[in-house]
Design an enzyme around this catalytic site. Sequence first.
Site, mmCIF file in Angstrom:
data_model
loop_
_atom_site.group_PDB
_atom_site.id
_atom_site.type_symbol
_atom_site.label_atom_id
_atom_site.label_comp_id
_atom_site.label_asym_id
_atom_site.label_seq_id
_atom_site.Cartn_x
_atom_site.Cartn_y
_atom_site.Cartn_z
ATOM 1 N N GLY A 1 43.507 41.442 36.083
ATOM 2 C CA GLY A 1 44.306 40.301 35.666
ATOM 3 C C GLY A 1 43.454 39.188 35.086
ATOM 4 O O GLY A 1 42.231 39.297 34.999
ATOM 5 N N LYS B 1 40.939 44.959 26.759
ATOM 6 C CA LYS B 1 40.905 43.537 26.410
ATOM 7 C C LYS B 1 39.469 43.052 26.226
ATOM 8 O O LYS B 1 39.228 42.128 25.439
ATOM 9 C CB LYS B 1 41.658 42.710 27.454
ATOM 10 C CG LYS B 1 41.040 42.714 28.858
ATOM 11 C CD LYS B 1 40.046 41.583 29.082
ATOM 12 C CE LYS B 1 39.396 41.690 30.452
ATOM 13 N NZ LYS B 1 38.448 40.596 30.705
ATOM 14 N N THR C 1 41.053 36.066 27.972
ATOM 15 C CA THR C 1 39.712 36.406 27.519
ATOM 16 C C THR C 1 39.525 36.225 26.016
ATOM 17 O O THR C 1 38.393 36.161 25.542
ATOM 18 C CB THR C 1 39.365 37.854 27.944
ATOM 19 O OG1 THR C 1 37.960 38.035 27.948
ATOM 20 C CG2 THR C 1 40.016 38.864 27.033
ATOM 21 N N GLU D 1 31.216 43.648 29.348
ATOM 22 C CA GLU D 1 31.633 45.039 29.475
ATOM 23 C C GLU D 1 32.134 45.631 28.156
ATOM 24 O O GLU D 1 32.045 46.845 27.939
ATOM 25 C CB GLU D 1 32.732 45.168 30.536
ATOM 26 C CG GLU D 1 32.274 44.917 31.964
ATOM 27 C CD GLU D 1 31.467 46.056 32.555
ATOM 28 O OE1 GLU D 1 31.164 47.021 31.823
ATOM 29 O OE2 GLU D 1 31.131 45.974 33.742
#
Length: 340
Positions: free
Chosen positions: A133, A188, A245, A278
Site C-alpha cells: 500500500g 508501481k 510513489t 526496487e
Amino acid sequence: MERIAVVGAGAWGTALAMVLRRAGREALIWARTPDIAETINRQHQNPLYLPDLPLDPAIRATADPAAVADSDIVLLVTPAQHLRAVAGALAPHLPETSPLVIGAKGVEQQTGMLMTEVVAAALPGRPLAVLSGPTFAAEVARGLPTAVTLACAEPILGASLVQAMGTATFRPYLSDDPVGAEIGGAVKNVLAIACGICIGRRLGDNARAALMTRGLAEIMRLGLARGAALATLMGLSGLGDLTLTCNNRQSRNMSLGIALGEGRRLANILAERRSVAEGVFSAGAVVDLAGRFGVEMPISAAVDAIVNRAADIDTTIAGLLERPFTQEASRHLALPPRIR
C-alpha cells in the site's frame, strides 16, 4: 500474536517496528549488520535509514537469526532481490506455524517469481500474507495516518493479523487477493521511474498524468492475467501506491528517475544511495513476466530498456509517442468471477 519479529532493519522495517509497539506488541528487529542492531539497542535510533527519529526504547534488535525462533508473527521486509537468501538463512529458526507477512515489493530477477512464490519455495508450508500500500516509511514511523492492504488467502488468519498490527493511525484493510497486492506493489516501482524521467526531462504534468494512467492500465492487464481481482488493483495496493510513489520525491524510484531524466548515469546514482530503488531490479522481471502471459506493457518495457540496456532516453520516449493510436478501454473488460 504478541511477539513479532521484523526481518530487515531498513527504513520500512524500522517503521513497522514502531507500528507494532503502538499496537502494544513486542517488536524485535533482525538486522543483517550487527552494527545496526547495536546502534538501535544502544541509541534507540536507526541513523542510517531513519535519521533524527527517536525509536521506542522497547524495540529490540539482533543480528542473530536464532532470536526470531519464538516469534508469533514474522514480517519479511528485506529488499526483494535478497528475500530468497534471507528466508533460506532463517529457515532453521522460523517456527513452521508462525505466519509470515511479506512487506517486500518486487519480482525476483532470476526467476520472475512474485515474493509469495519466493517465500513458499524457501520456506514451504508456512502461512503467508502480503502487506502493501501507499507508505513512506518516515511518515509511518512518526505515526502519521496511513492505510494499507493486508492480503491473505485465509480470512481468519488475515483478520487476526489486522488486529495484531492495526492502530488508529495504521489502518490495514483486509483483502483475500495476495497476487493483486503483489502486482500493484511491484509494477508501481517501475512506473515511478518513468514518472521521474518525465520530470527530469521537463515533459510536463500532462505527460506524467498520462504515464500514471496508462501505467495503471499495465498493472491491471498483468494483474488480471495472473488472476488478481480488479478491485485490488484499484485499491490501496494498486492505485493508492501508484499515486503516492509517482507524485513525491520521497519515492526512491521516482527520485532515481528524475536523476536519470536530468542526464545522470545510473551507476553513479546507485553508488550514492544506501536504500534500494526496487524498480531498477524489478523492471526486467516485470517485462519478462508480462511476456510469459502475453501482456503488453510498453511503459515498463521502456524503463527496462533504459535501466538495463542503456537505451537512449530521448529515443525511447519518442518510441512511446510514436505508438499507434488505440482504444483506451472496453466496457466488456473480462473480470475474474469473484467481482463480476
